[in-house]
Write an enzyme that holds these catalytic residues in place. Structure first.
Site, PDB file in Angstrom:
ATOM      1  N   ALA A  64      86.552 -62.704  23.263  1.00 38.95           N
ATOM      2  CA  ALA A  64      86.570 -63.263  24.310  1.00 38.95           C
ATOM      3  C   ALA A  64      85.579 -62.615  25.470  1.00 38.95           C
ATOM      4  O   ALA A  64      85.467 -61.394  25.159  1.00 38.95           O
ATOM      5  CB  ALA A  64      87.973 -63.026  24.942  1.00 38.95           C
ATOM      6  N   TRP A  65      84.886 -63.361  26.239  1.00 39.49           N
ATOM      7  CA  TRP A  65      84.177 -62.865  27.131  1.00 39.49           C
ATOM      8  C   TRP A  65      83.899 -63.847  28.246  1.00 39.49           C
ATOM      9  O   TRP A  65      84.108 -64.917  28.171  1.00 39.49           O
ATOM     10  CB  TRP A  65      82.758 -62.324  26.628  1.00 39.49           C
ATOM     11  CG  TRP A  65      82.043 -63.503  25.514  1.00 39.49           C
ATOM     12  CD1 TRP A  65      82.491 -64.600  25.175  1.00 39.49           C
ATOM     13  CD2 TRP A  65      80.698 -63.015  25.113  1.00 39.49           C
ATOM     14  NE1 TRP A  65      81.169 -65.224  24.511  1.00 39.49           N
ATOM     15  CE2 TRP A  65      80.462 -64.226  24.401  1.00 39.49           C
ATOM     16  CE3 TRP A  65      79.784 -62.273  25.423  1.00 39.49           C
ATOM     17  CZ2 TRP A  65      78.973 -64.559  24.059  1.00 39.49           C
ATOM     18  CZ3 TRP A  65      78.297 -62.444  24.839  1.00 39.49           C
ATOM     19  CH2 TRP A  65      78.187 -63.500  24.154  1.00 39.49           C
ATOM     20  N   HIS A  77      81.678 -51.249  46.904  1.00 34.36           N
ATOM     21  CA  HIS A  77      80.478 -51.242  46.622  1.00 34.36           C
ATOM     22  C   HIS A  77      79.669 -49.994  47.398  1.00 34.36           C
ATOM     23  O   HIS A  77      80.254 -49.512  48.192  1.00 34.36           O
ATOM     24  CB  HIS A  77      80.060 -52.395  47.040  1.00 34.36           C
ATOM     25  CG  HIS A  77      79.893 -52.579  48.490  1.00 34.36           C
ATOM     26  ND1 HIS A  77      80.964 -53.157  49.065  1.00 34.36           N
ATOM     27  CD2 HIS A  77      78.949 -52.450  49.415  1.00 34.36           C
ATOM     28  CE1 HIS A  77      80.636 -53.492  50.276  1.00 34.36           C
ATOM     29  NE2 HIS A  77      79.449 -52.884  50.592  1.00 34.36           N
ATOM     30  N   HIS A  83      69.034 -51.323  51.019  1.00 31.28           N
ATOM     31  CA  HIS A  83      69.901 -52.261  51.628  1.00 31.28           C
ATOM     32  C   HIS A  83      69.536 -52.739  53.022  1.00 31.28           C
ATOM     33  O   HIS A  83      69.745 -53.512  53.441  1.00 31.28           O
ATOM     34  CB  HIS A  83      71.225 -51.975  51.306  1.00 31.28           C
ATOM     35  CG  HIS A  83      72.249 -52.646  52.235  1.00 31.28           C
ATOM     36  ND1 HIS A  83      72.345 -54.038  52.077  1.00 31.28           N
ATOM     37  CD2 HIS A  83      73.398 -52.246  53.062  1.00 31.28           C
ATOM     38  CE1 HIS A  83      73.247 -54.592  52.835  1.00 31.28           C
ATOM     39  NE2 HIS A  83      74.101 -53.422  53.277  1.00 31.28           N
ATOM     40  N   HIS A 212      74.723 -47.809  58.656  1.00 34.20           N
ATOM     41  CA  HIS A 212      73.627 -48.465  57.790  1.00 34.20           C
ATOM     42  C   HIS A 212      72.230 -47.967  58.274  1.00 34.20           C
ATOM     43  O   HIS A 212      71.451 -47.513  57.552  1.00 34.20           O
ATOM     44  CB  HIS A 212      73.523 -50.094  57.950  1.00 34.20           C
ATOM     45  CG  HIS A 212      74.716 -50.523  57.285  1.00 34.20           C
ATOM     46  ND1 HIS A 212      76.045 -51.000  57.904  1.00 34.20           N
ATOM     47  CD2 HIS A 212      74.942 -51.180  56.142  1.00 34.20           C
ATOM     48  CE1 HIS A 212      76.818 -51.361  56.864  1.00 34.20           C
ATOM     49  NE2 HIS A 212      76.191 -51.561  55.755  1.00 34.20           N
TER      50      HIS A 212
END
Length: 263
Positions: A64-65, A77, A83, A212
């Protein structure tokens, strides 16, 4: 004690359970809340898709994959310097070029959950960080600073997690001087339990989106959508947050973990 002895002792403590491994990541799937950009930009991260290739069937009788479609900044994340425009020129500012030693570091957890429960727009200031340091000790060079808000309890509903109305999103985060201060202290990165590293109102700050803007300008890192920060002490834990080694990656979903001494 030698470095080898120290690692051996760490292994013993992990195996005995005297050091607990705490999962700081949200489940990643089609229902994961994702950032919504202003309508005039009209470019959002696509919804996460998970497709089956085979699952013990005629397309693969013994295995399974699956294959995935997701944005770099989906779920829990890591934000790499590239970024943001202020970090675009660092050759070691991509997920495949960041020095790997920077993915493991001591962590400071500043508990703002009470304030956030009373005010979703709560902002942590430099004075707030200094008051925390007066109680728990200074933030050291190369250490992470995480803002605990318990916002992860909202992540089962995208609307509740984003918490936006006609005036924009309402979520906690840092002020400009907060980020300036932790950078002065030598912090390696800043993390939150919200959809991004900045507050919902950060677009109106000067400079806008200071987490950021300033972190990545200093070649530092961000973590967003963290979970279970209530299980970490203010000091004394080790954070492990390693992004995928994406070619010229600007960020990556992570399985963030903390090594925590059992009380």
């Amino acid at each position: 004690m030698s470095a080898a002895d120290t690692l051996g002792k760490l292994a013993e403590l992990l195996l005995s359970g005297d050091i607990e491994v705490v999962d700081l990541s949200a489940r990643l799937g089609p229902d994961t809340p994702l950032l919504k950009l202003p309508p005039e930009l009209a470019v959002d991260t696509p919804k996460i898709e998970i497709h089956t290739i085979s699952e013990y069937d005629d397309k693969g009788p013994f295995w399974a994959w699956k294959w995935l479609k997701l944005g770099e900044h989906s779920g829990t994340h890591f934000d790499a310097p590239h970024h943001w425009i202020t970090g675009r020129d660092y050759p070691d500012g991509y997920t495949d070029t960041v020095p790997v030693k920077n993915f493991v570091a001591p962590v400071n957890v500043i508990d703002c959950s009470k304030e956030v429960a009373e005010n979703a727009d709560f902002l942590l200031t430099a004075d707030g960080v200094r008051a925390w340091e007066a109680k728990h000790g200074p933030i050291g060079k190369g250490e992470w600073v995480l803002m605990r808000s318990d916002w992860d309890r909202r992540n089962r509903s995208e609307a509740e997690f984003l918490n936006a109305d006609e005036n924009g999103p309402h979520s906690p985060g840092p002020t400009v001087d907060c980020i300036e201060y932790i950078l002065e202290q030598g912090a390696i990165g800043w993390g939150t339990q919200c959809i991004g590293t900045d507050a919902g109102a950060a677009g109106g700050m000067e400079p806008p989106f200071p987490a950021h803007n300033l972190l990545h300008k200093a070649n530092r890192y961000g973590l967003a959508s963290l979970c279970n920060l209530d299980k970490l002490p203010p000091k004394g834990a080790i954070l492990i947050a390693a992004p995928l080694k994406i070619a010229e990656g600007t960020g990556s979903p992570v399985r963030a973990l903390a090594l925590v001494p059992r009380a």
